[in-house]
Design a protein around this motif. Structure first.
Motif, PDB file in Angstrom:
ATOM      1  N   ARG A   1      -0.974   0.747 -12.168  1.00  0.00           N
ATOM      2  CA  ARG A   1      -2.380   0.671 -11.406  1.00  0.00           C
ATOM      3  C   ARG A   1      -2.746  -0.886 -11.447  1.00  0.00           C
TER       4      ARG A   1
ATOM      5  N   THR B   1       0.766  -1.122   0.017  1.00  0.00           N
ATOM      6  CA  THR B   1      -0.071  -0.060  -0.017  1.00  0.00           C
ATOM      7  C   THR B   1       0.870   1.210  -0.075  1.00  0.00           C
TER       8      THR B   1
ATOM      9  N   TYR C   1      -0.968  -2.993  -8.875  1.00  0.00           N
ATOM     10  CA  TYR C   1      -1.143  -3.151  -7.538  1.00  0.00           C
ATOM     11  C   TYR C   1      -2.635  -3.343  -7.156  1.00  0.00           C
ATOM     12  N   GLU C   2      -3.733  -3.334  -8.081  1.00  0.00           N
ATOM     13  CA  GLU C   2      -4.895  -3.799  -7.606  1.00  0.00           C
ATOM     14  C   GLU C   2      -5.039  -5.232  -8.120  1.00  0.00           C
ATOM     15  N   SER C   3      -4.229  -6.059  -8.638  1.00  0.00           N
ATOM     16  CA  SER C   3      -4.087  -7.404  -8.661  1.00  0.00           C
ATOM     17  C   SER C   3      -3.690  -8.131  -7.599  1.00  0.00           C
ATOM     18  N   ASN C   4      -3.321  -7.316  -6.456  1.00  0.00           N
ATOM     19  CA  ASN C   4      -2.839  -8.059  -5.066  1.00  0.00           C
ATOM     20  C   ASN C   4      -1.760  -9.025  -5.327  1.00  0.00           C
TER      21      ASN C   4
END
Length: 434
Positions: free
Chosen positions: A62, A46, A65-68
C-alpha cells in the motif's frame, strides 16, 4: 474499455502476468482512441493495485501505491514482495510439518508409557486377587460364618504363627473407634470455660457481675433494678437513636439508662458510671450486672497497682491502652542532627489523666525519632495541646506536613511515690514474679 473495467487478477495469475495483461488492454484502448495517452500511467497503477487477489500482498504494498511511483517501478516492488511472501509461507509450512512430526512422536511415546503402566497395574491386580495355594489353604479353619482363623497344623499342640500372614488385614483390624481417654466431666471442662464473675456493689448493694470485655456497653437486669432501694431514675434513650445487638445479630430491648456508682474490691472509692436497664432476669445464672468495655476501660488504670483475681485479669487483658493520635498543628522542618519540642493537637476520646508519647507503626509516617515523654492531659475540654520531642538523626532534612500524624499516646498511671522500703509481702512478691 469494457474489458479494462472488468479486468481482475485471476486465481493462478502472478504479478508479472497480471501486469502484462493489463498493459495490453490499456494499449488496445489507446489504439482505438478510447483513452488519451497521458492517462495510461494512472490507469495502469490504479487498476493494477486495487484489483489484486492477494490481500496480504495488497496491504504490504500500500505504501508503494500511495507514493505515486511509476507503474513499472510499482510492478517490480510488488513482484519482489510477492516472492518474499511466497518464501515465508514455504518456510512456515516446513516448520509446521516439523512441529507436527515432533508432536506425533511425543504422543506415540506417551501411548507406549501408558500401555506399560496398564500392564503393570493389571499384573498387580491379579496378584492381589490370586487365591491362596492348596498347601496354605488347608491350614485354615473356618467358623460358622465362613471366616478364617488360625488353627493348628497336623492336629498338634504347636501353633503356627506364620499362618496369620494369609489373613486379610482388613478383617483383622477392628472397626470400632478408640475409646475417649477422658470422662464426661473432663470433656465438659475442656469444652466450656469458666465465666468471668466477681462480686461488686451498685449504689451500696452487693451483687454478682459478669466481666465481659467483648461487650461495648454495660447493662443491669430489670429484676435487680426493681430490687434497688432507692431506685435511680430511668432516662429515655429516644434522643440517641441507637440499637443494641447481641453477638448473633439479634436486637436486645432496653428500658433506658441509669446513673449509678460502682465499687469493686480494688477501688478505694465509688466510680460514677452509666448502665443500661435490659428486661432479662440474669446472666450465667447468677449475675445481674454486665460490665462492658466502657467501664473496664475506666477501671483498668485504677487496678494497675493492685493484685487482681483471674476474672478481672482476663477482663482487662483485651483493653487497649492506646488513647489516640497526635497531629502536627503547622508544617515542621527538622534539620539534620536537630532535636526539639513541637506542639501537637490531640482530641481526647475519653477522660485520661496521663499518657506517654510513642512512635506510630505506619509506613506513611515521618522518619523522625519520637522521644518517649510522659504528658499530663487532665485539662478540661475535649482537646489538648501535647508537647512532643522529635529528633532527626539522618543526614537529610525531615519535613512534616500540617495535620500529619506526629505520634500516638499510650495511657499510663503516674506514681508520685513508691514504698521501696516497705516489707515485701506474699502478694507483692507474686506480682513481681509475674
Amino acid at each position: 474499455m469494457e474489458e479494462y473495467y472488468k479486468a481482475n487478477q485471476e486465481k493462478e495469475e502472478d504479478i508479472s502476468a497480471w501486469g502484462i495483461r493489463l498493459e495490453e488492454l490499456v494499449q488496445k484502448a489507446i489504439d482505438r482512441g478510447e483513452i488519451q495517452t497521458h492517462r495510461r500511467e494512472q490507469m495502469l497503477r490504479t487498476r493494477f493495485w486495487k484489483y489484486l487477489r492477494n490481500k496480504e500482498l495488497k496491504n504490504a504494498t500500500r505504501i508503494f501505491y500511495e507514493s505515486n511511483i511509476p507503474f513499472e517501478e510499482l510492478r517490480k516492488k510488488m513482484r519482489r514482495e510477492e516472492q518474499d511472501i511466497s518464501v515465508s509461507k514455504e518456510t512456515s509450512q516446513q516448520i509446521n510439518v516439523h512441529q507436527i512430526d515432533d508432536h506425533t512422536k511425543l504422543l506415540n511415546d506417551l501411548k507406549e508409557q501408558i500401555k506399560t503402566m496398564e500392564a503393570k497395574l493389571n499384573s498387580l491386580t491379579e496378584e492381589q486377587h490370586r487365591p491362596i495355594d492348596g498347601e496354605r489353604r488347608d491350614t485354615f479353619r473356618y467358623d460358622n460364618r465362613g471366616r478364617p482363623y488360625r488353627g493348628y497344623r497336623n492336629n498338634s499342640t504347636f501353633r503356627d504363627d506364620t499362618l496369620i500372614e494369609g489373613l486379610d488385614e482388613s478383617r483383622r483390624t477392628s472397626t470400632k473407634p478408640d475409646p475417649i481417654p477422658y470422662t464426661i466431666e473432663d470433656v465438659l471442662q475442656k469444652m466450656i470455660g469458666d465465666a468471668n464473675l466477681d462480686e461488686i456493689r451498685i449504689n451500696g448493694q452487693e451483687t454478682t457481675a459478669l466481666i465481659d470485655s467483648g461487650s461495648q456497653v454495660s447493662t443491669i437486669t430489670e429484676v435487680f433494678y426493681n430490687k434497688m432501694s432507692p431506685k435511680p431514675d430511668i432516662h429515655s434513650m429516644e434522643e440517641f437513636n441507637i440499637s443494641l445487638k447481641s453477638a448473633n445479630g439479634s436486637e436486645i430491648p432496653y428500658m433506658g439508662y441509669i446513673f449509678d456508682n460502682i465499687e469493686t474490691a480494688f477501688t478505694k472509692e465509688a466510680m460514677s458510671t452509666i448502665l443500661l436497664v435490659v428486661p432479662v432476669e440474669e446472666y450465667h445464672g447468677t449475675a445481674h450486672v454486665l460490665l462492658g468495655q466502657n467501664i473496664l476501660r475506666e477501671l483498668k488504670p485504677v487496678a494497675e497497682n493492685t493484685t487482681l483475681n483471674n476474672a478481672w485479669q482476663a477482663g482487662f487483658m483485651s483493653i487497649d491502652t492506646e488513647v489516640g493520635l497526635v497531629t502536627a498543628t503547622r508544617p515542621i522542618t527538622l534539620h539534620p542532627g536537630e532535636s526539639r519540642y513541637v506542639t501537637g493537637f490531640f482530641r481526647k476520646p475519653r477522660n485520661v489523666k496521663a499518657a506517654v508519647t510513642e512512635p506510630v507503626d505506619d509506613i506513611h509516617s515521618h522518619s523522625a525519632i519520637i522521644c518517649p515523654r510522659v504528658v499530663q492531659i487532665e485539662n478540661p475540654g475535649r482537646t489538648a495541646r501535647i508537647p512532643v520531642r522529635i529528633c532527626n538523626v539522618t543526614a537529610k532534612p525531615i519535613k512534616i506536613r500540617a495535620k500529619q500524624t506526629l505520634c500516638k499516646l499510650e495511657e499510663v498511671t503516674v506514681l508520685r511515690e513508691a514504698p521501696i522500703f516497705a516489707p515485701v509481702t506474699n502478694a507483692s512478691a507474686s506480682v513481681e514474679t509475674k
